[in-house]
Design a protein around this motif. Sequence first.
Motif, PDB file in Angstrom:
ATOM      1  N   PRO A 181       7.555  -6.181   5.734  1.00 28.62           N
ATOM      2  CA  PRO A 181       6.307  -6.651   6.348  1.00 28.62           C
ATOM      3  C   PRO A 181       5.995  -5.905   7.649  1.00 28.62           C
ATOM      4  N   PRO A 182       4.712  -5.772   7.993  1.00 26.08           N
ATOM      5  CA  PRO A 182       4.340  -5.188   9.279  1.00 26.08           C
ATOM      6  C   PRO A 182       4.655  -6.186  10.403  1.00 26.08           C
ATOM      7  N   ALA A 183       4.679  -5.701  11.648  1.00 20.05           N
ATOM      8  CA  ALA A 183       4.971  -6.585  12.792  1.00 20.05           C
ATOM      9  C   ALA A 183       3.941  -7.716  12.851  1.00 20.05           C
ATOM     10  N   LYS A 184       2.684  -7.387  12.610  1.00 20.04           N
ATOM     11  CA  LYS A 184       1.616  -8.390  12.624  1.00 20.04           C
ATOM     12  C   LYS A 184       0.960  -8.404  11.240  1.00 20.04           C
ATOM     13  N   ALA A 185       0.899  -9.585  10.603  1.00 24.60           N
ATOM     14  CA  ALA A 185       0.395  -9.680   9.233  1.00 24.60           C
ATOM     15  C   ALA A 185      -0.975  -9.028   9.090  1.00 24.60           C
ATOM     16  N   GLY A 186      -1.119  -8.171   8.082  1.00 28.42           N
ATOM     17  CA  GLY A 186      -2.427  -7.595   7.781  1.00 28.42           C
ATOM     18  C   GLY A 186      -2.810  -6.393   8.639  1.00 28.42           C
ATOM     19  N   VAL A 187      -1.921  -5.979   9.576  1.00 28.23           N
ATOM     20  CA  VAL A 187      -2.261  -4.873  10.483  1.00 28.23           C
ATOM     21  C   VAL A 187      -1.206  -3.769  10.381  1.00 28.23           C
ATOM     22  N   CYS A 188      -1.657  -2.516  10.247  1.00 26.21           N
ATOM     23  CA  CYS A 188      -0.735  -1.380  10.117  1.00 26.21           C
ATOM     24  C   CYS A 188       0.010  -1.107  11.420  1.00 26.21           C
ATOM     25  N   ASP A 189       1.347  -1.022  11.334  1.00 26.16           N
ATOM     26  CA  ASP A 189       2.172  -0.705  12.515  1.00 26.16           C
ATOM     27  C   ASP A 189       1.859   0.688  13.063  1.00 26.16           C
ATOM     28  N   ARG A 190       1.528   1.611  12.157  1.00 26.22           N
ATOM     29  CA  ARG A 190       1.369   3.003  12.576  1.00 26.22           C
ATOM     30  C   ARG A 190       0.044   3.258  13.269  1.00 26.22           C
ATOM     31  N   CYS A 191      -1.046   2.664  12.718  1.00 30.82           N
ATOM     32  CA  CYS A 191      -2.370   3.053  13.227  1.00 30.82           C
ATOM     33  C   CYS A 191      -3.289   1.876  13.528  1.00 30.82           C
ATOM     34  N   LEU A 205       5.348  -4.550  -6.746  1.00 28.64           N
ATOM     35  CA  LEU A 205       3.924  -4.181  -6.838  1.00 28.64           C
ATOM     36  C   LEU A 205       3.024  -5.348  -6.463  1.00 28.64           C
ATOM     37  N   SER A 206       3.436  -6.582  -6.811  1.00 29.67           N
ATOM     38  CA  SER A 206       2.550  -7.710  -6.531  1.00 29.67           C
ATOM     39  C   SER A 206       2.493  -8.002  -5.029  1.00 29.67           C
ATOM     40  N   GLY A 207       3.540  -7.596  -4.263  1.00 30.66           N
ATOM     41  CA  GLY A 207       3.511  -7.825  -2.821  1.00 30.66           C
ATOM     42  C   GLY A 207       3.165  -6.587  -2.005  1.00 30.66           C
ATOM     43  N   ARG A 208       2.840  -5.491  -2.698  1.00 23.75           N
ATOM     44  CA  ARG A 208       2.543  -4.247  -1.967  1.00 23.75           C
ATOM     45  C   ARG A 208       1.221  -4.361  -1.200  1.00 23.75           C
ATOM     46  N   ARG A 209       1.203  -3.851   0.005  1.00 22.55           N
ATOM     47  CA  ARG A 209      -0.024  -3.706   0.778  1.00 22.55           C
ATOM     48  C   ARG A 209      -0.057  -2.282   1.317  1.00 22.55           C
ATOM     49  N   ILE A 210      -1.258  -1.694   1.362  1.00 21.22           N
ATOM     50  CA  ILE A 210      -1.365  -0.341   1.930  1.00 21.22           C
ATOM     51  C   ILE A 210      -2.406  -0.331   3.048  1.00 21.22           C
ATOM     52  N   CYS A 211      -2.217   0.590   3.981  1.00 25.40           N
ATOM     53  CA  CYS A 211      -3.168   0.708   5.087  1.00 25.40           C
ATOM     54  C   CYS A 211      -4.429   1.405   4.582  1.00 25.40           C
ATOM     55  N   ALA A 212      -5.572   0.768   4.826  1.00 26.34           N
ATOM     56  CA  ALA A 212      -6.842   1.339   4.369  1.00 26.34           C
ATOM     57  C   ALA A 212      -7.163   2.633   5.114  1.00 26.34           C
ATOM     58  N   ASP A 213      -6.564   2.827   6.298  1.00 24.97           N
ATOM     59  CA  ASP A 213      -6.886   4.018   7.092  1.00 24.97           C
ATOM     60  C   ASP A 213      -5.899   5.166   6.878  1.00 24.97           C
ATOM     61  N   CYS A 214      -4.584   4.877   6.934  1.00 25.81           N
ATOM     62  CA  CYS A 214      -3.618   5.992   6.874  1.00 25.81           C
ATOM     63  C   CYS A 214      -2.773   5.982   5.599  1.00 25.81           C
ATOM     64  N   GLY A 215      -2.910   4.940   4.767  1.00 22.76           N
ATOM     65  CA  GLY A 215      -2.184   4.928   3.496  1.00 22.76           C
ATOM     66  C   GLY A 215      -0.743   4.458   3.601  1.00 22.76           C
ATOM     67  N   ALA A 216      -0.275   4.083   4.801  1.00 21.71           N
ATOM     68  CA  ALA A 216       1.122   3.628   4.939  1.00 21.71           C
ATOM     69  C   ALA A 216       1.361   2.420   4.031  1.00 21.71           C
ATOM     70  N   ASN A 217       2.621   2.306   3.596  1.00 25.20           N
ATOM     71  CA  ASN A 217       3.048   1.327   2.602  1.00 25.20           C
ATOM     72  C   ASN A 217       3.756   0.146   3.227  1.00 25.20           C
ATOM     73  N   TYR A 218       3.467  -1.068   2.778  1.00 26.46           N
ATOM     74  CA  TYR A 218       4.195  -2.257   3.240  1.00 26.46           C
ATOM     75  C   TYR A 218       4.446  -3.168   2.056  1.00 26.46           C
ATOM     76  N   HIS A 219       5.276  -4.193   2.300  1.00 20.77           N
ATOM     77  CA  HIS A 219       5.446  -5.265   1.314  1.00 20.77           C
ATOM     78  C   HIS A 219       5.452  -6.580   2.072  1.00 20.77           C
ATOM     79  N   VAL A 220       4.727  -7.572   1.579  1.00 24.70           N
ATOM     80  CA  VAL A 220       4.585  -8.823   2.335  1.00 24.70           C
ATOM     81  C   VAL A 220       5.941  -9.472   2.612  1.00 24.70           C
ATOM     82  N   GLU A 221       6.906  -9.269   1.724  1.00 24.43           N
ATOM     83  CA  GLU A 221       8.203  -9.903   1.887  1.00 24.43           C
ATOM     84  C   GLU A 221       9.295  -8.892   2.251  1.00 24.43           C
ATOM     85  N   PHE A 222       9.330  -7.749   1.532  1.00 22.44           N
ATOM     86  CA  PHE A 222      10.457  -6.812   1.667  1.00 22.44           C
ATOM     87  C   PHE A 222      10.293  -5.832   2.823  1.00 22.44           C
TER      88      PHE A 222
END
Length: 210
Positions: free
Chosen positions: A137-147, A118-135
């Motif tokens: 991570p998106p291809a580019k930090a802070g940017v949703c892979d999907r949208c 939970l402490s490393g969870r990040r979500i996309c503000a636009d589409c709600g997709a789920n990421y984790h900074v460590e487990f």
Amino acid sequence: MSQPNVLLLGPPGAGKGTQSSNVVDEYGVDHVTTGDALRANKDMETAHGAPREYMEAGELVPDPVVNEIVQAAIEAADGFVLDGYPRNIAQAEYLDGIADLDLVALLEVPREELIARLSGRRICADCGANYHVEFDPPAKAGVCDRCGGDLVQRDDDDEETVEERLDVFAANTRPVVEYYDEAGELVRIDGEGSPEEVWTGLHEEIEAAT
Ligand code: ADP
Ligand code: ADP
Ligand code: ZN
């Protein structure tokens, strides 16, 4: 054959949202999730006040508000994966009256691991997709892979609110797990492996149940 109706149970951070995406991709069912629905309507006026007050404290939003959201979503769906509901016995009894479940699956993950997730969870503000900074991570930090949307931390994923949410799970939602277990409907899934390993276990159970 009609599409499966799957209920995913588990504490905050267990991977319900992550695995729900797999169920949607595999079966084309609707993702019914009270958390996302409430986050999109945090300031909605209800007879019980706005969802925001409850959510920011890590408390449950009153049953009539969530029951109505779930009923409308389930009635509109041809197959669903339900995530984040029911969270207490009254909601579980309400659900009994509106849906037939093919599978009730509990994702089991130890508390320390939940806090790390939970402490490393990040979500996309636009589409709600789920990421984790460590487990995860998106291809580019802070940017949703999907949208391409911005990735943000949820307000309630801070340390103090996480502790409260885990306590609320233990007090209110553990009895829901027991409710399905006593009815002989509960399947336990080891939620501690990689997302792919957890999906392998869940997929097998859905196939066996339908
Ligand atoms: P998580 O996936 O981390 O468990 P959710 O996104 O499901 O969190 O829920 C976030 C918050 O939304 C909860 O802490 C609660 O305030 C509210 N909420 C979500 N689902 C329900 C529900 N079924 N009943 C009451 N409150 C809910
Ligand atoms: P929930 O919906 O149950 O609250 P999420 O699916 O949002 O849980 O997952 C919580 C966090 O943990 C997210 O950041 C997600 O990327 C990450 N996560 C999900 N499944 C796993 C896993 N099997 N191993 C490690 N991290 C995971
Ligand atoms: Zn996105």
